[in-house]
Scaffold this motif. Structure first.
Motif, PDB file in Angstrom:
ATOM      1  N   VAL A  55      23.754  -0.896   9.455  1.00 32.39           N
ATOM      2  CA  VAL A  55      24.878  -0.908  10.403  1.00 32.39           C
ATOM      3  C   VAL A  55      26.057  -1.667   9.803  1.00 32.39           C
ATOM      4  CG1 VAL A  55      25.657  -1.752  12.661  1.00 32.39           C
ATOM      5  CG2 VAL A  55      23.467  -0.550  12.464  1.00 32.39           C
ATOM      6  N   THR A  56      25.783  -2.778   9.148  1.00 27.91           N
ATOM      7  CA  THR A  56      26.859  -3.530   8.494  1.00 27.91           C
ATOM      8  C   THR A  56      27.563  -2.660   7.461  1.00 27.91           C
ATOM      9  OG1 THR A  56      25.767  -5.652   8.862  1.00 27.91           O
ATOM     10  CG2 THR A  56      27.405  -5.553   7.089  1.00 27.91           C
ATOM     11  N   ASN A  57      26.795  -1.950   6.634  1.00 28.86           N
ATOM     12  CA  ASN A  57      27.411  -1.059   5.643  1.00 28.86           C
ATOM     13  C   ASN A  57      28.280  -0.010   6.311  1.00 28.86           C
ATOM     14  OD1 ASN A  57      26.310  -2.358   3.477  1.00 28.86           O
ATOM     15  ND2 ASN A  57      24.838  -0.762   2.976  1.00 28.86           N
ATOM     16  N   ALA A  58      27.788   0.578   7.393  1.00 34.58           N
ATOM     17  CA  ALA A  58      28.559   1.610   8.091  1.00 34.58           C
ATOM     18  C   ALA A  58      29.870   1.048   8.632  1.00 34.58           C
ATOM     19  CB  ALA A  58      27.725   2.217   9.217  1.00 34.58           C
ATOM     20  N   HIS A  61      32.092  -0.283   5.264  1.00 34.49           N
ATOM     21  CA  HIS A  61      32.463   0.611   4.164  1.00 34.49           C
ATOM     22  C   HIS A  61      32.829   2.037   4.550  1.00 34.49           C
ATOM     23  CE1 HIS A  61      31.309  -2.504   1.393  1.00 34.49           C
ATOM     24  NE2 HIS A  61      30.099  -2.564   1.921  1.00 34.49           N
ATOM     25  N   SER A  62      32.489   2.491   5.740  1.00 34.63           N
ATOM     26  CA  SER A  62      32.657   3.927   6.021  1.00 34.63           C
ATOM     27  C   SER A  62      34.098   4.341   6.283  1.00 34.63           C
ATOM     28  CB  SER A  62      31.797   4.339   7.211  1.00 34.63           C
ATOM     29  OG  SER A  62      32.361   3.884   8.438  1.00 34.63           O
ATOM     30  N   GLY A  63      34.847   3.499   6.962  1.00 36.10           N
ATOM     31  CA  GLY A  63      36.184   3.907   7.378  1.00 36.10           C
ATOM     32  C   GLY A  63      36.159   4.831   8.578  1.00 36.10           C
ATOM     33  N   GLY A  64      34.982   4.987   9.162  1.00 34.51           N
ATOM     34  CA  GLY A  64      34.825   5.868  10.322  1.00 34.51           C
ATOM     35  C   GLY A  64      35.204   5.201  11.623  1.00 34.51           C
ATOM     36  N   ARG A  65      35.003   5.929  12.704  1.00 38.12           N
ATOM     37  CA  ARG A  65      35.364   5.445  14.046  1.00 38.12           C
ATOM     38  C   ARG A  65      34.161   5.271  14.957  1.00 38.12           C
ATOM     39  NH1 ARG A  65      40.633   4.499  15.401  1.00 38.12           N
ATOM     40  NH2 ARG A  65      39.996   5.084  17.468  1.00 38.12           N
ATOM     41  N   GLU A  66      32.974   5.732  14.501  1.00 31.65           N
ATOM     42  CA  GLU A  66      31.800   5.703  15.363  1.00 31.65           C
ATOM     43  C   GLU A  66      30.545   5.579  14.510  1.00 31.65           C
ATOM     44  OE1 GLU A  66      31.487   8.233  19.152  1.00 31.65           O
ATOM     45  OE2 GLU A  66      30.323   9.345  17.658  1.00 31.65           O
ATOM     46  N   VAL A  86      30.967   9.750   7.886  1.00 28.29           N
ATOM     47  CA  VAL A  86      31.895   9.817   6.761  1.00 28.29           C
ATOM     48  C   VAL A  86      31.098   9.983   5.464  1.00 28.29           C
ATOM     49  CG1 VAL A  86      33.721   8.631   5.492  1.00 28.29           C
ATOM     50  CG2 VAL A  86      33.523   8.325   7.966  1.00 28.29           C
ATOM     51  N   PRO A  87      31.245  11.121   4.791  1.00 27.70           N
ATOM     52  CA  PRO A  87      30.547  11.301   3.512  1.00 27.70           C
ATOM     53  C   PRO A  87      30.932  10.208   2.516  1.00 27.70           C
ATOM     54  CG  PRO A  87      31.454  13.374   4.275  1.00 27.70           C
ATOM     55  CD  PRO A  87      32.021  12.293   5.166  1.00 27.70           C
ATOM     56  N   ASP A 124      23.496  14.280   4.778  1.00 24.72           N
ATOM     57  CA  ASP A 124      24.848  14.644   5.208  1.00 24.72           C
ATOM     58  C   ASP A 124      25.902  14.144   4.222  1.00 24.72           C
ATOM     59  OD1 ASP A 124      23.656  15.617   7.579  1.00 24.72           O
ATOM     60  OD2 ASP A 124      23.832  13.647   8.516  1.00 24.72           O
ATOM     61  N   ALA A 125      25.629  14.315   2.915  1.00 29.64           N
ATOM     62  CA  ALA A 125      26.559  13.894   1.857  1.00 29.64           C
ATOM     63  C   ALA A 125      26.903  12.410   1.938  1.00 29.64           C
ATOM     64  CB  ALA A 125      27.832  14.743   1.885  1.00 29.64           C
ATOM     65  N   GLY A 126      25.954  11.610   2.389  1.00 29.46           N
ATOM     66  CA  GLY A 126      26.164  10.170   2.462  1.00 29.46           C
ATOM     67  C   GLY A 126      26.622   9.667   3.815  1.00 29.46           C
ATOM     68  N   ALA A 127      26.796  10.542   4.794  1.00 28.83           N
ATOM     69  CA  ALA A 127      27.245  10.115   6.118  1.00 28.83           C
ATOM     70  C   ALA A 127      26.110   9.509   6.938  1.00 28.83           C
ATOM     71  CB  ALA A 127      27.859  11.293   6.881  1.00 28.83           C
TER      72      ALA A 127
END
Length: 138
Positions: A55-58, A61-66, A86-87, A124-127
């Protein structure tokens, strides 16, 4: 268990706001509660640490919103999925140097998976990053 929460979108390299970081603790507590309620308290320490790292990595590092966290039981394994939508091309751990302050999360997840006779990977390509831990035979 399936939990989804929003995170603030921010420019690359900017640290997440404290309220996003607090969601890591919420996911740890939920995971421990759900595992204990299912009679799986014996695997909770390892699972909670994996949830925390993924969860910390997500968030960072993801730049996502959810972010979605899923704990499920599959053929004698506890599976932990963390999906940020986010891939990513950074899907394998790199050995951190002694002086590095970060970069140990996926190495730790890999180690816990191996010790628990499990495995981990990405989809999912890293997502989505996932980890499976073998459950004790009943």
């Amino acid at each position: 268990m399936r939990s989804t929460f929003g995170i603030g979108q921010r420019p690359p390299g900017e640290f997440p706001p404290p309220e996003d970081g607090e969601k890591v603790g919420v996911m740890r507590r939920r995971a421990r509660q759900r595992l204990s309620a299912r009679g799986l308290a014996y695997v909770a320490d390892e699972a909670v640490l994996i949830v925390s790292e993924l969860v910390t990595n997500a968030i960072v590092h993801s730049g996502g919103r959810e972010v979605t966290v899923i704990l499920s039981l599959r053929a004698g394994f506890l599976r932990i999925d963390v999906h940020d939508g986010v891939p990513s091309c950074h899907t394998r751990p790199k050995a951190p140097r002694d002086a590095d302050e970060n970069g140990r999360g996926l190495v730790l997840v890999q180690s816990l998976a191996e010790e628990g006779r499990g495995t981990w990977g990405v989809e999912d390509a890293g997502a989505t990053t996932w980890c499976e831990l073998k459950l004790a035979a009943s």
